[in-house]
Structures are given as structure tokens and as C-alpha cells.
Design a protein around this motif. Structure first.
Motif, PDB file in Angstrom:
ATOM      1  N   SER A 148      49.671  61.752  32.019  1.00  0.00           N
ATOM      2  CA  SER A 148      49.116  61.054  32.858  1.00  0.00           C
ATOM      3  C   SER A 148      47.810  60.620  32.994  1.00  0.00           C
ATOM      4  N   VAL A 149      47.410  59.572  33.039  1.00  0.00           N
ATOM      5  CA  VAL A 149      45.773  59.087  33.356  1.00  0.00           C
ATOM      6  C   VAL A 149      45.621  58.522  34.477  1.00  0.00           C
ATOM      7  N   ILE A 150      45.069  58.997  35.429  1.00  0.00           N
ATOM      8  CA  ILE A 150      44.597  58.303  36.784  1.00  0.00           C
ATOM      9  C   ILE A 150      43.226  58.013  37.070  1.00  0.00           C
ATOM     10  N   GLU A 151      43.251  56.341  37.101  1.00  0.00           N
ATOM     11  CA  GLU A 151      41.852  55.762  37.774  1.00  0.00           C
ATOM     12  C   GLU A 151      41.738  56.033  38.924  1.00  0.00           C
ATOM     13  N   TRP A 152      40.530  56.094  39.773  1.00  0.00           N
ATOM     14  CA  TRP A 152      40.120  56.264  41.224  1.00  0.00           C
ATOM     15  C   TRP A 152      41.254  57.278  41.657  1.00  0.00           C
ATOM     16  N   PRO A 153      41.200  58.600  41.163  1.00  0.00           N
ATOM     17  CA  PRO A 153      41.972  59.717  41.760  1.00  0.00           C
ATOM     18  C   PRO A 153      41.770  60.462  42.829  1.00  0.00           C
ATOM     19  N   GLU A 154      40.498  59.785  43.343  1.00  0.00           N
ATOM     20  CA  GLU A 154      40.141  60.473  44.607  1.00  0.00           C
ATOM     21  C   GLU A 154      41.071  60.834  45.829  1.00  0.00           C
ATOM     22  N   ILE A 155      42.025  59.681  45.874  1.00  0.00           N
ATOM     23  CA  ILE A 155      42.689  59.559  47.280  1.00  0.00           C
ATOM     24  C   ILE A 155      44.136  60.651  46.859  1.00  0.00           C
ATOM     25  N   ALA A 156      44.303  61.060  45.770  1.00  0.00           N
ATOM     26  CA  ALA A 156      45.431  61.825  45.348  1.00  0.00           C
ATOM     27  C   ALA A 156      44.909  63.282  45.237  1.00  0.00           C
ATOM     28  N   GLU A 157      43.575  63.763  45.284  1.00  0.00           N
ATOM     29  CA  GLU A 157      42.999  64.808  44.864  1.00  0.00           C
ATOM     30  C   GLU A 157      43.764  66.089  45.474  1.00  0.00           C
ATOM     31  N   ASN A 158      44.189  65.923  46.424  1.00  0.00           N
ATOM     32  CA  ASN A 158      44.852  67.364  47.301  1.00  0.00           C
ATOM     33  C   ASN A 158      45.931  67.372  46.863  1.00  0.00           C
ATOM     34  N   ILE A 159      46.818  66.552  46.348  1.00  0.00           N
ATOM     35  CA  ILE A 159      48.186  66.513  45.630  1.00  0.00           C
ATOM     36  C   ILE A 159      48.326  66.557  43.940  1.00  0.00           C
ATOM     37  N   LEU A 160      47.126  66.385  43.607  1.00  0.00           N
ATOM     38  CA  LEU A 160      47.004  66.254  41.955  1.00  0.00           C
ATOM     39  C   LEU A 160      47.045  67.901  41.668  1.00  0.00           C
ATOM     40  N   PRO A 161      47.801  68.339  40.733  1.00  0.00           N
ATOM     41  CA  PRO A 161      47.721  69.812  40.014  1.00  0.00           C
ATOM     42  C   PRO A 161      46.435  69.932  39.682  1.00  0.00           C
ATOM     43  N   LYS A 162      45.885  71.488  40.108  1.00  0.00           N
ATOM     44  CA  LYS A 162      44.459  71.658  39.964  1.00  0.00           C
ATOM     45  C   LYS A 162      44.334  71.943  38.481  1.00  0.00           C
ATOM     46  N   HIS A 163      45.428  72.305  37.648  1.00  0.00           N
ATOM     47  CA  HIS A 163      45.413  72.310  36.322  1.00  0.00           C
ATOM     48  C   HIS A 163      45.596  70.985  35.639  1.00  0.00           C
ATOM     49  N   ARG A 164      44.415  70.421  35.456  1.00  0.00           N
ATOM     50  CA  ARG A 164      44.035  69.208  34.823  1.00  0.00           C
ATOM     51  C   ARG A 164      42.799  68.829  34.193  1.00  0.00           C
ATOM     52  N   ILE A 165      42.701  67.652  33.325  1.00  0.00           N
ATOM     53  CA  ILE A 165      41.343  67.456  32.802  1.00  0.00           C
ATOM     54  C   ILE A 165      40.703  66.522  33.790  1.00  0.00           C
ATOM     55  N   ASN A 166      39.646  66.595  34.186  1.00  0.00           N
ATOM     56  CA  ASN A 166      38.514  65.745  34.779  1.00  0.00           C
ATOM     57  C   ASN A 166      37.478  65.253  34.183  1.00  0.00           C
ATOM     58  N   VAL A 167      37.612  63.897  34.072  1.00  0.00           N
ATOM     59  CA  VAL A 167      36.530  63.095  33.357  1.00  0.00           C
ATOM     60  C   VAL A 167      35.728  62.244  34.303  1.00  0.00           C
ATOM     61  N   TRP A 168      34.373  62.402  34.067  1.00  0.00           N
ATOM     62  CA  TRP A 168      33.358  61.684  35.077  1.00  0.00           C
ATOM     63  C   TRP A 168      32.694  60.685  34.051  1.00  0.00           C
ATOM     64  N   ILE A 169      32.729  59.344  34.427  1.00  0.00           N
ATOM     65  CA  ILE A 169      31.982  58.618  33.462  1.00  0.00           C
ATOM     66  C   ILE A 169      31.010  57.758  34.500  1.00  0.00           C
ATOM     67  N   GLU A 170      29.669  58.192  33.938  1.00  0.00           N
ATOM     68  CA  GLU A 170      28.543  57.539  35.051  1.00  0.00           C
ATOM     69  C   GLU A 170      27.791  56.476  33.963  1.00  0.00           C
ATOM     70  N   TYR A 171      27.359  55.295  34.987  1.00  0.00           N
ATOM     71  CA  TYR A 171      26.837  54.319  34.197  1.00  0.00           C
ATOM     72  C   TYR A 171      25.200  54.554  34.175  1.00  0.00           C
ATOM     73  N   ILE A 172      24.703  54.376  33.025  1.00  0.00           N
ATOM     74  CA  ILE A 172      23.375  54.769  32.767  1.00  0.00           C
ATOM     75  C   ILE A 172      22.819  53.326  32.745  1.00  0.00           C
TER      76      ILE A 172
END
Ligand SMILES: Nc1ncnc2c1ncn2[C@@H]1O[C@H](COP(=O)(O)OP(=O)(O)OP(=O)(O)O)[C@@H](O)[C@H]1O
Ligand SMILES: [Mg+2]
Length: 141
Positions: free
Chosen positions: A103-127
Motif C-alpha cells: 500500500s502506498v498512501i499519499e496525504w497520510p496525515e489524516i490516517a496517522e493514528n490508525i496507520l500501522p507504526k511498522h511502515r516506511i515513511n517517505v518525505w518529499i521536499e520541494y527545493i
């Protein structure tokens, strides 16, 4: 473990994500953080390519979830339009990420409390226009 790379083009972001997809385990959950236009969908497309998904991945603009069948099922979520946490909980999305797919989740913020802690987090920052800083955090085992 955290790893940061600089991507100089959407192709580089695609390739980087595709390498991740080639090596990813089934049942993985990838939360993709980043502002509008950061490159989350490009990343999701690369990851799908790495998984061997041959269908074209669209930006799930009008749906919250697109499912692609491959050797591993690929669930592409975009939670941008959910503005209410209860609305989200009613959708029972956890059934998907408890399954065997990736599963890949864009805009995961709203689901943060129910998303499994065991996951891969990716941050993409605009430079700037073509440059992004991509930070990937793997769960501890
Ligand atoms: N280094 C880069 N990595 C990723 N995308 C890049 C890069 N440089 C430029 N871009 C451009 O930025 C845009 C990223 O679009 P994309 O749809 O992937 O963003 P998104 O984060 O999914 O946006 P949204 O929040 O609207 O879903 C594309 O037009 C892409 O060509
Ligand atoms: Mg997107």
C-alpha cells in the motif's frame, strides 16, 4: 534507519522509487508525505514499476483508492480529499493494508493514528522546480 537523497528530476525520483519497489516486501505500507506537486504520485508510479505493475498508474484524483493487480497487489491511496477523520474510519481501509499487497498512501496525515507504526515513511521536499530532497525512513525490525 533513515536515508536522504537529492533528486534532480522526476525521472530520478521515479528510478529511486522503482528500486524501493523491487526490494520491498509484501504487506509493506508506504506513507508519502509532501506538499502539493512535491512528487508523491511520481514516486508511487516508480514504486509500482518496481513491483512489476504494467498498468499505467493514474493520479487517483477522483478516487481515494486505485487497485492494481500484479505479482503483488498494489493499493494506491490518495487521502487528500478526506477532511473528516470519522469519514475515513468508516471506509475501513485497514482491510487493505492488513492484506498481502503493498500500500502506498499519499496525504497520510489524516490516517496517522490508525496507520500501522511498522511502515516506511517517505518525505518529499520541494527545493526548486526540478530538485527534491527525499528522506526515507525504514521501520526497525
Ligand atoms: N525531482 C523531481 N521529483 C519529482 N517530481 C518532480 C521533480 N522535478 C520536477 N517534478 C515535477 O513535479 C510534479 C510532481 O507531480 P506529482 O503529481 O507527482 O505530485 P504530488 O505530490 O502527487 O501532488 P498532489 O499533492 O497534487 O497529489 C510533476 O509535474 C513532476 O514532473
Ligand atoms: Mg499526487
Amino acid at each position: 534507519m533513515k536515508k536522504t537523497i537529492i533528486s534532480n528530476s522526476s525521472d530520478e525520483t521515479f528510478s529511486f522509487a522503482s528500486e524501493l519497489g523491487k526490494n520491498i516486501q509484501k504487506k509493506s505500507i508506504v506513507a508519502l508525505y509532501g506538499t502539493l506537486g512535491a512528487g508523491k504520485t511520481i514516486f508511487a508510479k516508480g514504486l509500482a514499476a518496481g513491483l512489476g505493475i504494467v498498468d499505467e498508474i493514474t493520479s487517483p484524483s477522483f478516487s481515494l483508492l486505485e487497485v492494481y493487480e500484479g505479482d503483488i497487489t498494489f493499493y494506491h491511496f490518495d487521502l487528500y480529499r478526506i477532511d473528516d477523520r470519522d469519514e475515513f474510519l468508516n471506509l475501513s481501509f485497514e482491510e487493505f493494508w492488513e492484506g498481502d499487497g503493498v500500500s502506498v498512501i499519499e496525504w497520510p496525515e489524516i490516517a496517522e493514528n490508525i496507520l500501522p507504526k511498522h511502515r516506511i515513511n517517505v518525505w518529499i521536499e520541494y527545493i526548486d522546480e526540478n530538485i527534491r530532497r527525499i528522506t526515507i525512513e525504514y521501520p526497525d525490525n
